[in-house]
Enzyme design. Structure first.
Site, PDB file in Angstrom:
ATOM      1  N   ASN A 100     -30.257 124.758 147.240  1.00 14.17           N
ATOM      2  CA  ASN A 100     -29.310 123.662 147.432  1.00 14.17           C
ATOM      3  C   ASN A 100     -29.598 122.595 146.378  1.00 14.17           C
ATOM      4  O   ASN A 100     -30.580 121.876 146.485  1.00 14.17           O
ATOM      5  CB  ASN A 100     -29.482 123.098 148.858  1.00 14.17           C
ATOM      6  N   TRP A 101     -28.759 122.541 145.392  1.00 13.45           N
ATOM      7  CA  TRP A 101     -28.984 121.602 144.275  1.00 13.45           C
ATOM      8  C   TRP A 101     -28.619 120.164 144.649  1.00 13.45           C
ATOM      9  O   TRP A 101     -28.895 119.246 143.890  1.00 13.45           O
ATOM     10  CB  TRP A 101     -28.180 122.025 143.040  1.00 13.45           C
ATOM     11  N   LYS A 102     -27.924 120.005 145.751  1.00 17.56           N
ATOM     12  CA  LYS A 102     -27.466 118.671 146.184  1.00 17.56           C
ATOM     13  C   LYS A 102     -26.673 118.001 145.047  1.00 17.56           C
ATOM     14  O   LYS A 102     -25.988 118.694 144.294  1.00 17.56           O
ATOM     15  CB  LYS A 102     -28.646 117.825 146.654  1.00 17.56           C
TER      16      LYS A 102
ATOM     17  N   HIS B 232     -25.877 120.228 157.164  1.00 13.83           N
ATOM     18  CA  HIS B 232     -27.090 119.721 156.509  1.00 13.83           C
ATOM     19  C   HIS B 232     -27.381 118.308 157.027  1.00 13.83           C
ATOM     20  O   HIS B 232     -26.464 117.512 157.239  1.00 13.83           O
ATOM     21  CB  HIS B 232     -26.912 119.723 154.990  1.00 13.83           C
TER      22      HIS B 232
ATOM     23  N   GLU C 132     -28.384 115.743 155.623  1.00 18.56           N
ATOM     24  CA  GLU C 132     -27.871 114.640 154.790  1.00 18.56           C
ATOM     25  C   GLU C 132     -26.386 114.402 155.057  1.00 18.56           C
ATOM     26  O   GLU C 132     -25.916 113.267 155.028  1.00 18.56           O
ATOM     27  CB  GLU C 132     -28.145 114.936 153.305  1.00 18.56           C
TER      28      GLU C 132
ATOM     29  N   GLU D 136     -34.101 123.485 159.461  1.00 13.29           N
ATOM     30  CA  GLU D 136     -34.607 122.493 158.514  1.00 13.29           C
ATOM     31  C   GLU D 136     -35.080 121.256 159.267  1.00 13.29           C
ATOM     32  O   GLU D 136     -34.273 120.344 159.540  1.00 13.29           O
ATOM     33  CB  GLU D 136     -33.501 122.091 157.536  1.00 13.29           C
TER      34      GLU D 136
ATOM     35  N   GLY E 216     -37.465 117.079 151.677  1.00 13.53           N
ATOM     36  CA  GLY E 216     -37.670 116.159 150.561  1.00 13.53           C
ATOM     37  C   GLY E 216     -38.902 115.275 150.721  1.00 13.53           C
ATOM     38  O   GLY E 216     -39.083 114.310 149.986  1.00 13.53           O
TER      39      GLY E 216
ATOM     40  N   SER F  64     -39.163 121.311 152.085  1.00 13.78           N
ATOM     41  CA  SER F  64     -40.281 121.320 151.131  1.00 13.78           C
ATOM     42  C   SER F  64     -40.873 122.710 150.927  1.00 13.78           C
ATOM     43  O   SER F  64     -42.089 122.863 150.762  1.00 13.78           O
ATOM     44  CB  SER F  64     -41.362 120.322 151.561  1.00 13.78           C
TER      45      SER F  64
ATOM     46  N   GLY G 240     -34.489 122.966 148.548  1.00 12.30           N
ATOM     47  CA  GLY G 240     -33.876 121.817 147.878  1.00 12.30           C
ATOM     48  C   GLY G 240     -34.558 121.553 146.553  1.00 12.30           C
ATOM     49  O   GLY G 240     -34.275 122.200 145.535  1.00 12.30           O
ATOM     50  N   GLY G 241     -35.515 120.647 146.566  1.00 11.73           N
ATOM     51  CA  GLY G 241     -36.185 120.187 145.338  1.00 11.73           C
ATOM     52  C   GLY G 241     -36.666 121.311 144.432  1.00 11.73           C
ATOM     53  O   GLY G 241     -36.446 121.270 143.209  1.00 11.73           O
TER      54      GLY G 241
HETATM   55  C1  PEP Z   1     -32.776 120.837 151.838  1.00 13.39           C
HETATM   56  O1  PEP Z   1     -32.327 119.724 151.648  1.00 13.39           O
HETATM   57  O2  PEP Z   1     -32.048 121.742 152.266  1.00 13.39           O
HETATM   58  C2  PEP Z   1     -34.188 121.066 151.550  1.00 13.39           C
HETATM   59  C3  PEP Z   1     -34.785 122.060 152.137  1.00 13.39           C
HETATM   60  O3  PEP Z   1     -34.779 120.190 150.673  1.00 13.39           O
HETATM   61  P1  PEP Z   1     -36.296 120.231 150.136  1.00 13.39           P
HETATM   62  O4  PEP Z   1     -36.630 121.647 149.828  1.00 13.39           O
HETATM   63  O5  PEP Z   1     -36.291 119.365 148.933  1.00 13.39           O
HETATM   64  O6  PEP Z   1     -37.143 119.684 151.250  1.00 13.39           O
END
Ligand code: PEP
Length: 257
Positions: free
Chosen positions: A10-12, A98, A100, A170, A176, A216, A237-238
Site C-alpha cells: 500500500n503506497w498510500k 483502512h 486511515e 491491521e 506506521g 510495520s 505500508g512503509g
Molecule cells: C498500512 O498502512 O496498511 C500499513 C501496514 O502500514 P505500515 O506497514 O507502514 O505500518
C-alpha cells in the site's frame, strides 16, 4: 493449505510519477523471476493505476489494487472513483476499511458496508482491513472490536460474494509506528477472524480465505510472522516504498510457501 499467499504493498499518498514508475519497474523486474506461489499486489495512488496495471500485465502473479472507491456506480461525486471505473480499467482489487480512511475520511461501518457491496457489484475483489486501536488492545477487547467491524461491514455478503474478499488484520497501534504485533498476537487474531468467517459462512470458505497481517511488517520481522499458520501474507505500508525491502518480504513469504 489451499489459501492464496499474498504480499500487498500500500503506497498510500506517496511517490511522484517518476518515483512511482521507478518503484514499480524495480519490483516488477524481480517479481517476474519470483515464485508464482505468492501473489503480489501493488496499490499505488489512483492516477498511476492504469500505467502500473499495464506494466504488470504480463506477470500473472502480480495484481493491482486501488486504495479506495466510492459506493455509487457513477454520478456527480467530484473527485471520486467508482468500483465500476476500476473494473473498466481491469483493476483486480480495492482496499477498503483502512484505518486511515476510517480516521481521516470518516468512513464508518455503514459507509464501508456500501463500499464493500459496490466493489462486489462491479466485480472488483476486496482487501478488507480491520484492526483495533491501542486502548482497545490494552483493555483486551480487540476480538469484539474486530468482530463488530466484520459483522457491520462485511458479513452482509453472501457466501459466493465473500469468496472475493481478502481480510487484512491491521492493529492500528502497529501501523506506521515501527511497533509490530508479535507473531503470537497476529496468529491469535487471524485464527479468531477465521473462526468467525467459519461461523458466519462455512469452514471451507474460512479455510480458503486469505488473511494478511499489516502493521510495520518489514524484512526483519516478515519471516516470523509468516511462520504462523493463519498468517497468509502481509499488507505492507512503509516497507513497500523501497523495492528491495518489499521484495525481501515477498521472498520471506515464498520461502515458507
Ligand atoms: C498500512 O498502512 O496498511 C500499513 C501496514 O502500514 P505500515 O506497514 O507502514 O505500518
Amino acid at each position: 493449505m489451499n489459501r492464496q499467499l499474498i504480499v500487498a504493498g500500500n503506497w498510500k499518498m506517496n511517490k511522484n510519477l517518476m518515483e512511482a514508475f521507478t518503484l514499480a519497474s524495480g519490483v516488477l523486474a524481480k517479481a517476474k523471476k519470483m515464485s508464482n506461489k505468492v501473489e503480489i499486489v501493488l496499490a499505488p495512488p489512483a492516477p498511476y493505476l492504469h500505467t502500473i496495471n499495464s506494466m504488470s500485465k504480463n506477470i500473472a502473479h502480480v495484481n493491482i489494487a486501488a486504495q479506495n472507491c466510492h459506493f455509487e456506480p457513477s454520478g456527480a461525486y467530484t473527485g471520486e472513483v467508482s468500483a465500476e471505473i476500476l473494473h473498466s480499467m481491469d483493476i483486480a482489487y480495492v482496499i477498503l476499511g483502512h484505518s486511515e480512511r476510517r480516521k481521516y475520511f470518516q468512513e464508518n461501518h455503514e459507509i464501508l458496508a456500501k463500499k464493500v457491496s459496490a466493489a462486489i457489484r462491479a466485480g472488483v475483489k476486496i482487501i478488507f482491513c480491520c484492526g483495533e486501536p491501542l486502548e482497545v488492545r490494552e483493555s483486551n477487547t480487540q476480538e469484539s472490536f474486530v468482530l463488530q467491524q466484520l459483522e457491520e461491514s462485511l458479513f452482509h455478503l453472501s457466501e459466493t460474494e465473500m469468496k472475493q474478499v481478502v481480510v487484512a488484520y491491521e492493529p492500528i497501534w502497529a501501523i506506521g509506528t515501527g511497533k509490530t504485533a508479535s507473531p503470537a498476537q497476529a496468529q491469535d487474531m487471524h485464527a479468531f477472524i477465521r473462526t468467525q468467517v467459519a461461523t458466519k459462512y462455512t469452514t471451507e470458505l474460512a479455510d480458503a480465505c486469505s488473511i494478511l497481517y499489516g502493521g510495520s511488517c518489514k524484512p526483519s520481522n516478515a519471516a516470523e510472522l509468516f511462520a504462523e499458520k493463519d498468517v497468509d501474507g502481509a499488507l505492507v505500508g512503509g516497507a513497500s516504498l523501497k523495492a528491495e525491502d518489499f521484495l525481501q518480504i515477498i521472498q520471506a513469504r515464498a520461502k515458507q510457501a
